[in-house]
Write an enzyme that holds these catalytic residues in place. Structure first.
Site, short mmCIF file in Angstrom:
data_model
loop_
_atom_site.label_atom_id
_atom_site.label_comp_id
_atom_site.label_asym_id
_atom_site.label_seq_id
_atom_site.Cartn_x
_atom_site.Cartn_y
_atom_site.Cartn_z
N ASP A 1 0.79 -1.24 0.00
CA ASP A 1 0.00 0.00 0.00
C ASP A 1 0.82 1.28 0.00
O ASP A 1 0.44 2.27 0.65
CB ASP A 1 -0.95 0.02 1.20
N LYS B 1 -6.58 -4.94 -3.46
CA LYS B 1 -7.23 -5.64 -2.35
C LYS B 1 -8.29 -4.73 -1.73
O LYS B 1 -8.07 -3.52 -1.57
CB LYS B 1 -6.20 -6.06 -1.30
N LYS C 1 -7.79 -4.89 4.58
CA LYS C 1 -6.48 -4.62 5.17
C LYS C 1 -5.51 -5.74 4.86
O LYS C 1 -4.34 -5.50 4.58
CB LYS C 1 -6.64 -4.41 6.67
N CYS D 1 -2.35 -2.74 7.80
CA CYS D 1 -2.30 -3.63 6.63
C CYS D 1 -1.08 -4.55 6.64
O CYS D 1 -1.17 -5.71 6.23
CB CYS D 1 -2.33 -2.81 5.34
#
Length: 598
Positions: free
Chosen positions: A30, A143, A146, A176
């Site tokens: 992320d 996704k 998390k 995450c």
């Protein structure tokens, strides 16, 4: 059993962390504009500009880790958290907590921000920061949650590549990263977090999270730093992790050396395709792509001068890779266009697939026809798990059982193509399609076949030498990478399925002869009998520590009929040996094929 490897992070906590060749991946979680740039979702969430600046400063150590991973030839996966525009994949609880539980702000997921809608796929803020821009041969995983395994294909993406060891970096440590680390541990992967590449919005929680990962002598895994990985990369030549060990000899058109030659510009696509057409035997083809068409595609690929942040050519893995198919593939077949979209050059349909491969005039041939009783020694085959590759635009010999087989110069090449096709979207749902999420998820044996071993069973056969040959495959190089176990139940189920598949009332035979007068009752009885054989076969692989990971059988038309009738999850053929599995997407089937080819 201790894993030894030439490349090891010796300073990791609580013990050294190995980086097995061809089995290590870097997961960058992320590192999106929304999380690390001042005008994104993370800045809205963070209570302090100073704390947020610390999170944004992770970009550069993550870049160091990414450069090292690329140098060492690791698989790289970039994840992006976000939702579809209508937020239908975002749980109401997630939205409600953002709106009502937090009194510091009023912006929520899906609201308009300076970089577009917050955490919505397709928005500018949703994408990876420019400094860590993924290469075109790296995986980008979207996704909705998390955890990176939740409602994604990450497990299948990793095991299809033979990955067993994971390095983690990204944001945020307490959310995450921690969730994915725990998930990966439960999936059987060995995990190590790079602490200087991982941060969050609460320093106390971040520090405790890092300690938690490696507490109790490695409860969940290991912890280290990017500096350790960078120093390993600096001390070793490029691509030290690019191949499984020991390496399989690779012909010039094998995938990895061909791709490397394009990246370094030692070869051009135009020269490779020209050389192929200069030596082609037209009689090998049922339909040949015109030379000028192929060369025009090659010239377009050669004109692609895209580079990464370090000025290295950024090419899709299948850039300039020649491939062909057998005649049951129409030019509009989805799988052909998928490979072409990744840079492959389609040569046409062939009537003599083995001849083209053995002459080293292509890298891949796709087929659905029965494999010959004995493949040439230079050709390997991977019969893909049904449903993993699109069959739209293909005339299947038997729609209920047929699937695509990848013929290649090595099992590693076949594995790379399947792993790439696996993550590409299937544009149209197909009859009899079963998604991988509907199949059993098998925990990864992090030791790999070199150390952990594969439990293998040998199908009964009249050949006295076959069993001995299989035992020799699993005891190569002075190691014992396999443990022989009983396989009577699996053998019985396979034999039963082969017989049922050949009966006139079988679905497979009726599909080939639609004018048959066989009664519906006979067909139903056959279907029930086959379902019983399927259940027995599956159970044979799940009966405890003495159940097989792989059933090894001699390659024959009867064996292949039984295998396809059972609908098993992946088959590797090399020479006159077939490796069969029944446990979902299980890398051990492909591992066994690699072992046979060494």
């Amino acid at each position: 059993m201790t894993v030894t490897t030439p490349l090891t992070i010796s300073t990791a906590r609580p013990a050294s962390f190995p980086l097995p060749a061809g089995r290590t991946a870097l997961i960058i979680i992320d590192m999106q504009r929304d999380f690390v740039l001042p005008s994104g979702y993370g800045a809205v969430q963070c209570p302090s500009p100073e704390i947020f600046a610390q999170v944004a400063s992770l970009i550069h150590p993550c870049l160091d880790a990414l450069r090292a991973a690329r140098h060492l030839g690791m698989t790289v996966v970039h994840t992006r958290e976000g939702h579809v525009p209508d937020l239908s994949d975002c749980p109401p609880t997630k939205l409600d907590r953002q709106l009502h539980a937090n009194k510091r702000h009023v912006l929520c997921i899906g609201d308009d921000g300076p970089m577009g809608r917050l955490l919505v796929r397709g928005s500018y803020g949703h994408d990876i920061v420019d400094e860590l821009k993924p290469r075109r041969d790296e995986v980008v995983l979207d996704k909705p949650g998390k955890g990176s395994f939740y409602n994604t294909d990450l497990h299948e993406i990793l095991v299809s590549r033979g990955i067993t060891h994971l390095l983690f970096c990204g944001v945020t440590a307490e959310c995450c990263v921690a969730t994915t680390f725990r998930e990966a541990n439960d999936h059987g992967f060995e995990c190590c977090v790079l602490t200087d590449c991982t941060g969050g919005f609460n320093g106390t929680i971040v520090s405790a999270t890092m300690d938690m990962f490696c507490a109790y002598d490695g409860l969940l895994g290991y912890a280290s730093t990017s500096k350790a990985v960078v120093s390993i990369a600096a001390a070793h030549s490029a691509d030290a992790l690019a191949q499984l060990e020991p390496a399989v000899a690779a012909p010039p058109l094998s995938l990895n050396p061909l791709h490397a030659s394009y990246v370094s510009e030692a070869k051009s696509v135009t020269n490779v395709i020209t050389s192929i057409y200069d030596s082609l035997d037209d009689s090998t083809f049922a339909s040949l792509t015109p030379r000028e068409t192929a060369l025009a595609q090659a010239a377009k690929l050669d004109a692609d001068k895209t580079v990464d942040i370090d000025g290295i050519r950024d090419l899709p893995l299948f850039h300039g890779v020649p491939f062909a198919s057998t005649p049951e593939f129409t030019p509009s077949a989805t799988v052909l266009s998928q490979i072409a979209s990744e840079g492959g050059i389609y040569l046409g349909t062939v009537v003599s697939p083995y001849a083209l491969l053995t002459a080293n005039q292509t890298t891949y041939i796709l087929t659905t026809v029965d494999l010959s009783p004995s493949l040439p020694s230079s050709v390997s085959a991977y019969v893909t798990t049904k449903g993993s590759v699109s069959t739209t635009g293909i005339t299947l010999p038997s729609p209920s059982t047929s699937t695509i087989a990848i013929l290649a110069l090595s099992i590693l090449d076949a594995r790379s193509l399947w792993a790439t096709l696996l993550r590409l979207p299937n544009p149209a749902p197909e009859a009899l399609f079963q998604h991988f999420r509907d199949r059993p998820i098998i925990s990864v044996d992090y030791r790999g076949f070199e150390f952990g071993g594969i439990r293998y069973a040998v199908a009964s056969t009249s050949s006295a030498t076959f069993g001995k040959k299989v035992d020799e495959i699993f005891a190569k190089n002075g190691m014992l990478p396999g443990r022989k176990v009983p396989g009577e139940k699996a053998c019985t189920a396979l034999s039963t399925a082969a017989k049922l598949a050949s009966l006139p009332e079988s679905v497979m035979m009726l599909e080939k002869n639609p004018t048959s007068t066989i009664s519906a009752l006979d067909t139903i009885k056959n279907i029930h009998a086959l379902e019983s054989a399927k259940a027995l076969f599956t159970k044979a692989f799940e009966s405890g520590i003495d159940s097989p990971d792989v059933l090894v059988a001699p390659l024959s038309s009867e064996t292949m009929s039984g295998i396809l009738a059972l609908g098993v999850c992946g088959v590797v053929a090399h020479g006159d040996v077939v490796f069969v599995g029944a446990k979902g997407v299980d890398a051990r089937i492909l591992d066994a094929g690699v072992l046979a080819q060494m």
